[in-house]
Design a protein around this motif. Structure first.
Motif, PDB file in Angstrom:
ATOM      1  N   SER A 199      17.213  29.482  -9.589  1.00 14.59           N
ATOM      2  CA  SER A 199      18.170  30.358  -9.212  1.00 14.59           C
ATOM      3  C   SER A 199      18.439  31.647 -10.011  1.00 14.59           C
ATOM      4  O   SER A 199      18.861  32.687  -9.437  1.00 14.59           O
ATOM      5  N   LEU A 200      18.100  31.462 -11.251  1.00 12.12           N
ATOM      6  CA  LEU A 200      18.153  32.705 -12.258  1.00 12.12           C
ATOM      7  C   LEU A 200      17.310  33.631 -11.703  1.00 12.12           C
ATOM      8  O   LEU A 200      17.407  34.892 -11.725  1.00 12.12           O
ATOM      9  N   LEU A 201      16.124  33.393 -11.586  1.00 13.35           N
ATOM     10  CA  LEU A 201      15.129  34.329 -11.408  1.00 13.35           C
ATOM     11  C   LEU A 201      15.206  34.950  -9.986  1.00 13.35           C
ATOM     12  O   LEU A 201      14.854  36.081 -10.008  1.00 13.35           O
ATOM     13  N   GLU A 202      15.688  34.165  -8.914  1.00 12.05           N
ATOM     14  CA  GLU A 202      15.765  34.666  -7.576  1.00 12.05           C
ATOM     15  C   GLU A 202      16.913  35.738  -7.729  1.00 12.05           C
ATOM     16  O   GLU A 202      16.943  36.769  -7.084  1.00 12.05           O
ATOM     17  N   CYS A 203      17.969  35.422  -8.568  1.00 14.89           N
ATOM     18  CA  CYS A 203      18.985  36.185  -8.544  1.00 14.89           C
ATOM     19  C   CYS A 203      18.496  37.907  -9.337  1.00 14.89           C
ATOM     20  O   CYS A 203      18.847  38.820  -8.938  1.00 14.89           O
ATOM     21  N   THR A 204      17.647  37.372 -10.271  1.00 18.47           N
ATOM     22  CA  THR A 204      17.115  38.511 -10.973  1.00 18.47           C
ATOM     23  C   THR A 204      16.551  39.482 -10.072  1.00 18.47           C
ATOM     24  O   THR A 204      16.445  40.854 -10.062  1.00 18.47           O
ATOM     25  N   ARG A 205      15.628  38.895  -9.366  1.00 17.16           N
ATOM     26  CA  ARG A 205      14.842  39.854  -8.244  1.00 17.16           C
ATOM     27  C   ARG A 205      15.786  40.418  -7.079  1.00 17.16           C
ATOM     28  O   ARG A 205      15.437  41.551  -7.108  1.00 17.16           O
ATOM     29  N   GLN A 206      16.754  39.830  -6.797  1.00 16.37           N
ATOM     30  CA  GLN A 206      17.893  40.406  -5.855  1.00 16.37           C
ATOM     31  C   GLN A 206      18.459  41.559  -6.644  1.00 16.37           C
ATOM     32  O   GLN A 206      18.390  42.726  -5.686  1.00 16.37           O
ATOM     33  N   VAL A 207      19.008  41.519  -7.833  1.00 16.25           N
ATOM     34  CA  VAL A 207      19.874  42.486  -8.422  1.00 16.25           C
ATOM     35  C   VAL A 207      18.801  43.436  -8.828  1.00 16.25           C
ATOM     36  O   VAL A 207      19.114  44.929  -8.793  1.00 16.25           O
ATOM     37  N   LEU A 208      17.649  43.339  -9.106  1.00 12.59           N
ATOM     38  CA  LEU A 208      16.522  44.565  -9.768  1.00 12.59           C
ATOM     39  C   LEU A 208      15.976  45.222  -8.454  1.00 12.59           C
ATOM     40  O   LEU A 208      15.024  46.146  -8.734  1.00 12.59           O
ATOM     41  N   THR A 209      16.120  44.601  -7.363  1.00  9.81           N
ATOM     42  CA  THR A 209      15.408  45.479  -6.169  1.00  9.81           C
ATOM     43  C   THR A 209      16.103  46.565  -5.916  1.00  9.81           C
ATOM     44  O   THR A 209      17.424  46.716  -5.605  1.00  9.81           O
ATOM     45  N   ALA A 210      15.483  47.688  -5.869  1.00  5.96           N
ATOM     46  CA  ALA A 210      15.911  49.087  -5.513  1.00  5.96           C
ATOM     47  C   ALA A 210      16.792  49.181  -4.094  1.00  5.96           C
ATOM     48  O   ALA A 210      15.863  48.373  -3.168  1.00  5.96           O
ATOM     49  N   PRO A 211      17.779  49.678  -3.720  1.00  6.86           N
ATOM     50  CA  PRO A 211      18.341  50.476  -4.784  1.00  6.86           C
ATOM     51  C   PRO A 211      19.444  49.553  -5.357  1.00  6.86           C
ATOM     52  O   PRO A 211      19.969  48.738  -4.665  1.00  6.86           O
ATOM     53  N   ILE A 212      19.467  49.777  -6.662  1.00  7.26           N
ATOM     54  CA  ILE A 212      20.310  48.737  -7.368  1.00  7.26           C
ATOM     55  C   ILE A 212      21.796  49.159  -7.294  1.00  7.26           C
ATOM     56  O   ILE A 212      22.206  50.388  -7.464  1.00  7.26           O
ATOM     57  N   ASP A 213      22.650  48.180  -7.116  1.00 10.17           N
ATOM     58  CA  ASP A 213      24.022  48.131  -6.843  1.00 10.17           C
ATOM     59  C   ASP A 213      24.537  48.411  -8.344  1.00 10.17           C
ATOM     60  O   ASP A 213      24.532  47.352  -8.924  1.00 10.17           O
ATOM     61  N   PRO A 214      25.391  49.323  -8.637  1.00  6.39           N
ATOM     62  CA  PRO A 214      26.150  49.342  -9.887  1.00  6.39           C
ATOM     63  C   PRO A 214      27.065  48.215 -10.134  1.00  6.39           C
ATOM     64  O   PRO A 214      26.991  47.557 -11.399  1.00  6.39           O
ATOM     65  N   ALA A 215      27.723  47.914  -9.456  1.00  9.54           N
ATOM     66  CA  ALA A 215      28.690  46.761  -9.679  1.00  9.54           C
ATOM     67  C   ALA A 215      28.036  45.610  -9.778  1.00  9.54           C
ATOM     68  O   ALA A 215      28.300  44.459 -10.442  1.00  9.54           O
ATOM     69  N   GLU A 216      26.950  45.121  -9.010  1.00 14.40           N
ATOM     70  CA  GLU A 216      26.281  43.991  -9.029  1.00 14.40           C
ATOM     71  C   GLU A 216      25.341  43.820 -10.422  1.00 14.40           C
ATOM     72  O   GLU A 216      25.307  42.897 -11.087  1.00 14.40           O
ATOM     73  N   TRP A 217      24.967  44.919 -10.834  1.00 12.93           N
ATOM     74  CA  TRP A 217      24.152  45.196 -12.268  1.00 12.93           C
ATOM     75  C   TRP A 217      25.051  44.794 -13.144  1.00 12.93           C
ATOM     76  O   TRP A 217      24.809  44.113 -13.996  1.00 12.93           O
ATOM     77  N   ALA A 218      26.420  45.346 -13.005  1.00 15.69           N
ATOM     78  CA  ALA A 218      27.214  45.095 -14.241  1.00 15.69           C
ATOM     79  C   ALA A 218      27.836  43.736 -14.229  1.00 15.69           C
ATOM     80  O   ALA A 218      27.803  43.172 -15.398  1.00 15.69           O
ATOM     81  N   TRP A 219      27.811  42.938 -13.094  1.00 15.87           N
ATOM     82  CA  TRP A 219      28.290  41.450 -13.071  1.00 15.87           C
ATOM     83  C   TRP A 219      26.990  40.751 -13.780  1.00 15.87           C
ATOM     84  O   TRP A 219      27.202  39.879 -14.383  1.00 15.87           O
ATOM     85  N   PHE A 220      25.556  41.263 -13.314  1.00 21.43           N
ATOM     86  CA  PHE A 220      24.520  40.400 -13.804  1.00 21.43           C
ATOM     87  C   PHE A 220      24.470  40.723 -15.484  1.00 21.43           C
ATOM     88  O   PHE A 220      24.181  39.669 -16.045  1.00 21.43           O
ATOM     89  N   ARG A 221      24.541  41.917 -16.014  1.00 18.00           N
ATOM     90  CA  ARG A 221      24.252  42.056 -17.371  1.00 18.00           C
ATOM     91  C   ARG A 221      25.566  41.324 -18.030  1.00 18.00           C
ATOM     92  O   ARG A 221      25.259  40.775 -19.047  1.00 18.00           O
ATOM     93  N   THR A 222      26.855  41.095 -17.492  1.00 14.83           N
ATOM     94  CA  THR A 222      27.831  40.498 -18.050  1.00 14.83           C
ATOM     95  C   THR A 222      27.914  38.945 -18.212  1.00 14.83           C
ATOM     96  O   THR A 222      28.058  38.232 -19.272  1.00 14.83           O
ATOM     97  N   ASN A 223      27.400  38.396 -17.104  1.00 13.87           N
ATOM     98  CA  ASN A 223      27.280  36.976 -16.869  1.00 13.87           C
ATOM     99  C   ASN A 223      25.867  36.184 -16.831  1.00 13.87           C
ATOM    100  O   ASN A 223      26.176  35.222 -17.051  1.00 13.87           O
ATOM    101  N   ILE A 224      24.889  37.181 -16.473  1.00 11.19           N
ATOM    102  CA  ILE A 224      23.639  36.320 -16.412  1.00 11.19           C
ATOM    103  C   ILE A 224      22.662  36.855 -17.898  1.00 11.19           C
ATOM    104  O   ILE A 224      22.135  35.753 -18.563  1.00 11.19           O
TER     105      ILE A 224
END
Length: 337
Positions: free
Chosen positions: A92-117
Motif C-alpha cells: 500500500s505504501l509503495l503504490e501510494c508513492t507511485r501514484q503521488v510521484l507520477t507527473a503531474p504531481i498534485d501539490p495538495a496530494e504531495w503535502a498530504w504524502f509528505r506529512t502523513n506518509i
C-alpha cells in the motif's frame, strides 16, 4: 473501523534533527528511537491481533482505506499494523508513492504524502518483498524511476519558437574578449601582471584583490540592475515571475574561477561575468520569446523579429554583451534557458 489507539510515545513521526549536531550523533539517536518504538510496536501489535487475528485484519483494512482516501494517517497505528501484516502495508505504501510521484504531481496530494506518509517510521522497516533491504530503499528506487521518466519527457520537448535565436557575443573581440576587463566594460586591474613580479603575487592579486573589487562593484550595481530588469519584464502584457538573485559571494566566484578559468588569460577572475543575476520564468515559449525581444529592444539591440508587441524605447542603462541560448538548434538534453 477499529477505534484509534492511545498515543504510544510522542512523536509519531520522524522529527527533523538539528543540522549543527555531528552526523554520527543524529544517526545514533534515530536508530535508538526506531529500535525503542519497534519494541513497543511489537507489544501493541500482539495485543491488537488477539488470539484470532481478526483485529489485525480489521486494522489493515482501516489503514488501507485511510491511505486510499488520502486522510490523516496515525503513524503509530501504521507501524503496529506493519508488524502484523508487513507485506500488504508495504504494498500500500509503495503504490501510494507511485501514484503521488507520477507527473503531474498534485501539490495538495504531495503535502498530504509528505506529512502523513513520508515522515513515518514505516520506511525504516525491513522490506518483506526484498530481503536485505529496507522499505525506504524501494521508496528511493521509485523516486529515481519517476525522475528518469520526467527527465526523458522534458528532454524530448521541442521549442521551435526559441530554437532560431542565435547564441552570440556582441562585445568587440568575440567570445575570447567577453570579460570583465573588456574596454567597454571597464573593470581593469590596477596593476599590470608584469609589475607584480612573481607568479604567486599575480595569482594572489587575481584571486583576492581584483576579485574583491569585482564582487564589491557587483554589490554596488545590483540594486539598480534588479530594478531596471524588473521594469523591463513588468512592461510585458503578461509579466513573468521575476526573481532577483543575490550577488555571487567572493568564495563562489573564486571557486568558479579556479575550477573553470584557471587556463584563461590573467586576471582569470575577469571571466566571472555573472556575479549579478536574475531569473524571469515564463509559462510558454511564446511568452519567453516576447520577453527576450522586449529585453533586447530595451537594451537598444533590435532583433530580426522586431521588438514584440508594445515594444518600449531603449533604456540607456542597458546594453547587451552576450546571448547564450540553450534552446538553439532544437532538442537538447538537460537544463535549458
Amino acid at each position: 473501523n477499529p477505534q484509534p489507539l492511545p498515543p504510544l510515545m510522542p512523536p509519531t513521526t520522524v522529527s527533523p534533527s538539528l543540522s549543527n549536531r555531528p552526523l554520527s550523533e543524529r544517526v545514533a539517536e534515530t536508530v535508538r528511537t526506531v529500535l525503542e518504538r519497534k519494541r513497543m510496536f511489537g507489544k501493541y501489535s500482539r495485543d491488537i491481533a488477539g488470539k484470532t487475528g481478526i483485529g489485525a485484519l480489521a486494522a489493515l483494512a482501516y489503514v488501507r482505506n485511510v491511505i486510499e482516501q488520502r486522510e490523516e494517517v496515525w503513524g503509530d497505528l501504521l507501524m503496529i499494523v506493519m508488524n502484523n501484516k508487513p507485506a500488504p502495508v508495504e504494498a500500500s505504501l509503495l503504490e501510494c508513492t507511485r501514484q503521488v510521484l507520477t507527473a503531474p504531481i498534485d501539490p495538495a496530494e504531495w503535502a498530504w504524502f509528505r506529512t502523513n506518509i513520508l515522515s513515518t517510521y514505516a520506511w525504516f522497516a525491513p522490506s518483506p518483498s526484498r530481503p536485505g533491504a529496507f522499505v525506504y530503499d524501494q521508496l528511493l528506487e521509485i523516486a529515481r524511476e519517476r525522475i528518469a521518466e520526467q527527465a526523458a519527457e522534458v528532454d524530448d520537448m521541442a521549442f521551435p519558437a526559441l530554437a532560431g535565436i542565435k547564441s552570440q557575443v556582441f562585445l568587440p573581440g568575440g567570445k575570447e574578449e567577453c570579460r570583465q576587463d573588456h574596454r567597454l566594460v571597464g573593470m581593469f586591474p590596477d596593476m599590470r601582471e608584469q609589475l607584480l613580479g612573481t607568479r604567486e603575487n599575480a595569482r594572489y592579486y587575481d584571486l583576492n584583490v581584483y576579485l574583491s573589487k569585482l564582487v564589491c562593484m557587483s554589490r554596488v550595481v545590483n540594486p539598480e540592475f534588479q530594478d531596471c530588469l524588473s521594469q523591463v519584464f513588468a512592461s510585458l502584457p503578461d509579466p513573468p515571475a521575476f526573481e532577483p538573485g543575490p550577488p555571487k559571494s567572493l568564495a563562489r566566484c573564486r571557486a568558479k574561477a579556479q575550477a573553470e578559468y584557471a587556463d584563461m588569460g590573467w586576471p582569470t577572475t575577469a571571466n566571472v561575468i555573472d556575479p549579478v543575476r536574475c531569473t524571469a520564468t515564463f509559462e510558454t515559449e511564446e511568452k519567453l520569446l516576447e520577453g527576450y525581444l522586449r529585453l533586447m529592444c530595451a537594451a537598444g539591440c533590435p532583433t530580426a523579429w522586431g521588438c514584440g508587441p508594445g515594444g518600449a524605447a531603449a533604456d540607456p542603462r542597458l546594453s547587451v554583451a552576450r546571448v547564450k541560448n540553450g534552446f538553439e538548434g532544437g532538442r537538447k538534453k538537460g537544463y535549458r534557458d
